[in-house]
Enzyme design. Structure first.
Site, PDB file in Angstrom:
ATOM      1  N   ARG A 187       0.830  -1.188   0.000  1.00 40.30           N
ATOM      2  CA  ARG A 187       0.000   0.000   0.000  1.00 40.30           C
ATOM      3  C   ARG A 187       0.876   1.253   0.000  1.00 40.30           C
ATOM      4  O   ARG A 187       1.892   1.311   0.706  1.00 40.30           O
ATOM      5  CB  ARG A 187      -0.861  -0.011   1.256  1.00 40.30           C
ATOM      6  CG  ARG A 187      -1.889   1.087   1.362  1.00 40.30           C
ATOM      7  CD  ARG A 187      -2.922   0.987   0.285  1.00 40.30           C
ATOM      8  NE  ARG A 187      -4.151   1.682   0.613  1.00 40.30           N
ATOM      9  CZ  ARG A 187      -5.144   1.849  -0.253  1.00 40.30           C
ATOM     10  NH1 ARG A 187      -5.038   1.379  -1.473  1.00 40.30           N
ATOM     11  NH2 ARG A 187      -6.246   2.463   0.091  1.00 40.30           N
ATOM     12  N   THR A 191      -8.560   0.391 -10.511  1.00 41.57           N
ATOM     13  CA  THR A 191      -7.770  -0.727 -10.005  1.00 41.57           C
ATOM     14  C   THR A 191      -7.874  -1.931 -10.944  1.00 41.57           C
ATOM     15  O   THR A 191      -8.701  -1.952 -11.847  1.00 41.57           O
ATOM     16  CB  THR A 191      -8.221  -1.088  -8.572  1.00 41.57           C
ATOM     17  OG1 THR A 191      -8.089   0.046  -7.759  1.00 41.57           O
ATOM     18  CG2 THR A 191      -7.478  -2.226  -7.961  1.00 41.57           C
ATOM     19  N   GLU A 194      -5.549   4.046  -7.441  1.00 40.65           N
ATOM     20  CA  GLU A 194      -6.799   4.597  -6.893  1.00 40.65           C
ATOM     21  C   GLU A 194      -7.746   5.013  -8.018  1.00 40.65           C
ATOM     22  O   GLU A 194      -8.247   4.160  -8.699  1.00 40.65           O
ATOM     23  CB  GLU A 194      -6.491   5.682  -5.865  1.00 40.65           C
ATOM     24  CG  GLU A 194      -7.605   6.511  -5.252  1.00 40.65           C
ATOM     25  CD  GLU A 194      -9.003   5.937  -5.036  1.00 40.65           C
ATOM     26  OE1 GLU A 194      -9.184   4.724  -4.894  1.00 40.65           O
ATOM     27  OE2 GLU A 194      -9.925   6.744  -5.014  1.00 40.65           O
ATOM     28  N   ASP A 245      -7.973   7.806   0.046  1.00 34.83           N
ATOM     29  CA  ASP A 245      -8.678   6.733   0.769  1.00 34.83           C
ATOM     30  C   ASP A 245      -8.648   6.947   2.279  1.00 34.83           C
ATOM     31  O   ASP A 245      -9.295   6.196   3.025  1.00 34.83           O
ATOM     32  CB  ASP A 245      -8.077   5.360   0.429  1.00 34.83           C
ATOM     33  CG  ASP A 245      -8.692   4.779  -0.842  1.00 34.83           C
ATOM     34  OD1 ASP A 245      -9.576   5.428  -1.433  1.00 34.83           O
ATOM     35  OD2 ASP A 245      -8.287   3.668  -1.245  1.00 34.83           O
ATOM     36  N   SER A 276      -7.735   0.363   2.649  1.00 35.58           N
ATOM     37  CA  SER A 276      -8.106  -0.086   1.309  1.00 35.58           C
ATOM     38  C   SER A 276      -9.295  -1.040   1.376  1.00 35.58           C
ATOM     39  O   SER A 276      -9.640  -1.548   2.447  1.00 35.58           O
ATOM     40  CB  SER A 276      -6.923  -0.802   0.673  1.00 35.58           C
ATOM     41  OG  SER A 276      -7.310  -1.435  -0.525  1.00 35.58           O
ATOM     42  N   SER A 277      -9.884  -1.273   0.209  1.00 32.47           N
ATOM     43  CA  SER A 277     -10.910  -2.316   0.076  1.00 32.47           C
ATOM     44  C   SER A 277     -10.392  -3.500  -0.728  1.00 32.47           C
ATOM     45  O   SER A 277     -11.133  -4.458  -0.968  1.00 32.47           O
ATOM     46  CB  SER A 277     -12.132  -1.754  -0.649  1.00 32.47           C
ATOM     47  OG  SER A 277     -12.711  -0.733   0.103  1.00 32.47           O
ATOM     48  N   GLY A 294     -12.759  -2.029  -8.097  1.00 33.44           N
ATOM     49  CA  GLY A 294     -14.087  -1.471  -7.826  1.00 33.44           C
ATOM     50  C   GLY A 294     -14.244  -0.770  -6.498  1.00 33.44           C
ATOM     51  O   GLY A 294     -15.360  -0.677  -5.984  1.00 33.44           O
ATOM     52  N   GLY A 295     -13.135  -0.271  -5.892  1.00 32.57           N
ATOM     53  CA  GLY A 295     -13.261   0.437  -4.626  1.00 32.57           C
ATOM     54  C   GLY A 295     -13.957  -0.441  -3.602  1.00 32.57           C
ATOM     55  O   GLY A 295     -13.703  -1.650  -3.512  1.00 32.57           O
TER      56      GLY A 295
HETATM   57  N1  GLU Z   1      -8.364   2.872  -3.632  1.00 30.92           N
HETATM   58  C1  GLU Z   1      -9.196   1.730  -3.567  1.00 30.92           C
HETATM   59  C2  GLU Z   1      -8.754   0.785  -2.504  1.00 30.92           C
HETATM   60  O1  GLU Z   1      -7.655   0.762  -2.141  1.00 30.92           O
HETATM   61  C3  GLU Z   1      -9.233   0.982  -4.824  1.00 30.92           C
HETATM   62  C4  GLU Z   1      -9.760   1.820  -5.905  1.00 30.92           C
HETATM   63  C5  GLU Z   1     -10.464   1.055  -6.900  1.00 30.92           C
HETATM   64  O2  GLU Z   1     -10.697  -0.127  -6.800  1.00 30.92           O
HETATM   65  O3  GLU Z   1     -10.799   1.697  -7.844  1.00 30.92           O
HETATM   66  O4  GLU Z   1      -9.510   0.025  -2.030  1.00 30.92           O
END
Ligand code: GLU
Length: 607
Positions: A118, A418, A438, A460, A484-485, A505-506
């Protein structure tokens, strides 16, 4: 193959129940019908065979990974080769200026290892970095700024993965991506569209415009896109490793973030960053114990904090295991999964942050006792009013079934960009790797002369706590990693790899991975169908997001009758996955449609 495993536990419902969503959307074609015809240059979402496999969003990246496998490389070599190639062909999603998380099953010791790559906040970043006069700064200003750029984690992680689990040198592993950057790749509609969507802000940064808007416009599909600056950067990295950032390259990264070079006369206010050359050169990936839960008698391994992926997917699965009907009721199982996701997201938002800065109750969140206490809140016939409050994993609220409490919603500002890839090799090693900068296009800032975009991963962080216990764990801090996700996942069955998967997908990454595991392991849906099926995403909100294909299905009707409300969203997630079939073959699976479709290959097709 998880979908045809013998029934074990209350939820092994068989393929009929799992097909509830799948048939409704007309996606019931036999999985192997979609295998790639021999010699076809097209993208293929499913490949089955022996000896190793790669699945990514992009044929060139899959080819880079396959080249490593063919030449005796491991799953780690293939994963890094594919990741570096994605830095060329998917530069708006991932790359040298970003970070990610790797899960790695090592056949040698039979264990799942992780690398937390990260991006980290600069040493000078304080808790109030994203506030002004006590108020959070506008999110969109943070998106295109130097302030949101974290020290990149990708280079050190790529090197570490190859050093630790590879059989090839970094030079060999980087070779395909260097060639791709130098010789170019063919622009497709997705690349053009992503460029066009970013064209306004890209034009404000001369280095970005020069690279991605040749002649002042997005490159047309069918044209060849070359990136000689990136080839040069990769060459230097292949020679020196991540040490290369302790020098002019690292200084250029820091300078571009600290004082983003904008075009004269741009009306955009670009906030300067706090990153220094020492922050960049000092980056180190962290090896952590994976997050682990049992689900349906399988061992599910995910990424521990700083990502919320492993704990949130894991907590939700543990709740589903205790609350789904287990009598062939597909809609009932989906109901349990949506409610479990709601509860797990409440805990995620309250408790997950960088464990170096905050005490994250990982073990308690994933414990069977806590899952029982959360599961008892779920009513099979109605929905919990959302947003629900976090629970108390310490058990301070007693061992009964505390009444659910509504609470203010936490903001969900994560990007939907991502990329994810999976690889497997002939020795039985498996990699599951999610990479990101991101937002699509990251910060919009290209390091001049270096050929790559800088991340905006520090968006984030929670910019401010939204209330007591809400967002505090994820406030900015010096050297801190934003929550993060990302949810790279590896599933073991009796100690052997059964499945690996992940998604971009965040925050919807978490629900995407959750649903594919529930669909395959609990409902018996074949993996390619589970990947293709229309998705829903419940993240502790009154309405559940759903893709267009979900509306009008029997599941939608049954869930609406229980009180679920769905709002349409064009696309959720984009899975790359693989599984081991009972006859020993590997089936690699990519998206058939989303984001233009991915590409899966195996070393020796057939069986
Ligand atoms: N920044 C997000 C994360 O770390 C990921 C962004 C994305 O999946 O577009 O979870």
């Amino acid at each position: 193959m998880l979908g045809s495993r013998k029934p074990r536990g209350a939820l092994a419902l068989g393929a009929a129940a799992g097909a509830l969503l799948v048939c409704a959307s007309g996606l019931s074609a036999a999985a192997d019908d979609r295998d790639r015809p021999p010699g076809s240059p097209d993208r293929s979402p499913v490949a089955t065979g022996y000896g190793g496999a790669v699945s990514t969003v992009d044929p060139d990246a899959t080819a880079a990974g396959m080249r490593m496998l063919r030449r005796g490389g491991t799953a780690a070599d293939a994963a890094v080769a594919a990741a570096a190639a994605l830095g060329v062909t998917e530069p708006y999603s991932a790359g040298f200026g970003g970070g990610g998380y790797l899960l790695y099953y090592s056949a040698e010791d039979g264990r799942v290892h992780t690398l937390d790559a990260r991006e980290t906040a600069p040493a000078a970043m304080g808790e109030d970095a994203f506030t002004e006069d006590g108020e959070p700064i506008p999110f969109r200003e943070a998106v295109t700024s130097g302030l949101s750029v974290g020290a990149p984690g990708a280079p050190a992680a790529w090197e570490r993965a190859v050093d630790t689990w590879g059989r090839k040198s970094l030079r060999q592993v980087m070779r395909p991506a260097i060639e791709l950057a130098e010789d170019g790749f063919t622009v497709d509609a997705t690349f053009r569209d992503q460029t066009a969507a970013n064209a306004g802000r890209f034009a404000d940064f001369p280095a970005t415009a020069e690279l991605f808007l040749p002649g002042g416009a997005p490159p047309e599909p069918g044209t060849v896109f070359r990136n000689p600056d990136l080839a040069e950067t990769y060459r230097a990295f292949a020679r020196d490793g991540a040490q290369v950032l302790d020098g002019p390259l690292g200084r250029d990264v820091a300078a571009a973030a600290a004082d983003p070079p904008t075009a004269p006369g741009t009306g955009r206010e670009v906030r300067p960053g706090l990153l220094t050359a020492a922050d960049v050169a000092g980056y180190a990936p962290v090896r952590r114990d994976p997050a682990h839960v049992e689900f349906q008698g399988l061992d599910v391994y995910g990424m521990a904090p700083s990502s919320s992926g492993g704990t949130t997917v894991g907590e939700a699965l543990a709740i589903v295991d205790r609350s789904a009907p287990g009598d062939g009721d597909g809609a009932g199982t989906l109901h349990a999964a949506l409610e479990a996701s709601k509860l797990a997201f409440a805990d995620r938002n309250a408790y997950i942050g960088d464990p170096a800065f905050t005490d994250v109750p990982v073990r308690a969140l994933l414990s069977p006792e806590y899952a029982e206490r959360r599961a008892c809140l779920i009513d099979p016939a109605s929905v919990l009013p959302a947003p629900v409050a976090p629970g108390d994993p310490s058990g301070g609220d007693g061992n009964g079934c505390p009444a659910p409490v509504a609470q203010p919603a936490a903001p969900d500002t994560e990007g939907r960009s991502t990329t994810h890839l999976v690889t497997a090799d002939r020795w039985g090693n498996v990699a599951s790797f999610t990479l990101s900068i991101e937002q699509t296009g990251g910060s919009g800032i290209t390091v001049p002369g270096r050929g790559f975009l800088l991340n905006n991963q520090l968006t984030d962080f929670d910019f401010a706590a939204s209330g007591p216990g809400a967002g505090e764990a994820n406030l900015p801090g010096p050297g801190k990693r934003p929550r993060s996700s990302m949810s790279p996942t590896i599933v073991l069955d009796d100690g052997a790899p059964a499945m690996a998967l992940g998604s971009p997908g965040g925050a919807t990454i978490i629900t995407t991975v959750l649903h594919v595991i529930v669909d395959t392991a609990a409902l018996g849906t074949p993996l390619p169908d589970a990947v293709a099926a229309p998705r829903t995403s419940q993240r502790n909100a009154p309405e559940t997001d759903a893709e267009p294909g979900f509306f009008g299905t029997p599941a939608e009707k049954e869930l609406t009758a229980r009180g679920h409300a769905f709002s349409a969203t064009p696309e959720i997630g984009a899975v790359a996955a693989l599984e081991y079939l009972e006859d020993g073959r590997i089936r690699a699976v990519a998206e058939p449609e989303r984001r233009g479709g991915g590409h899966a290959e195996v070393l020796r097709p057939g069986g």
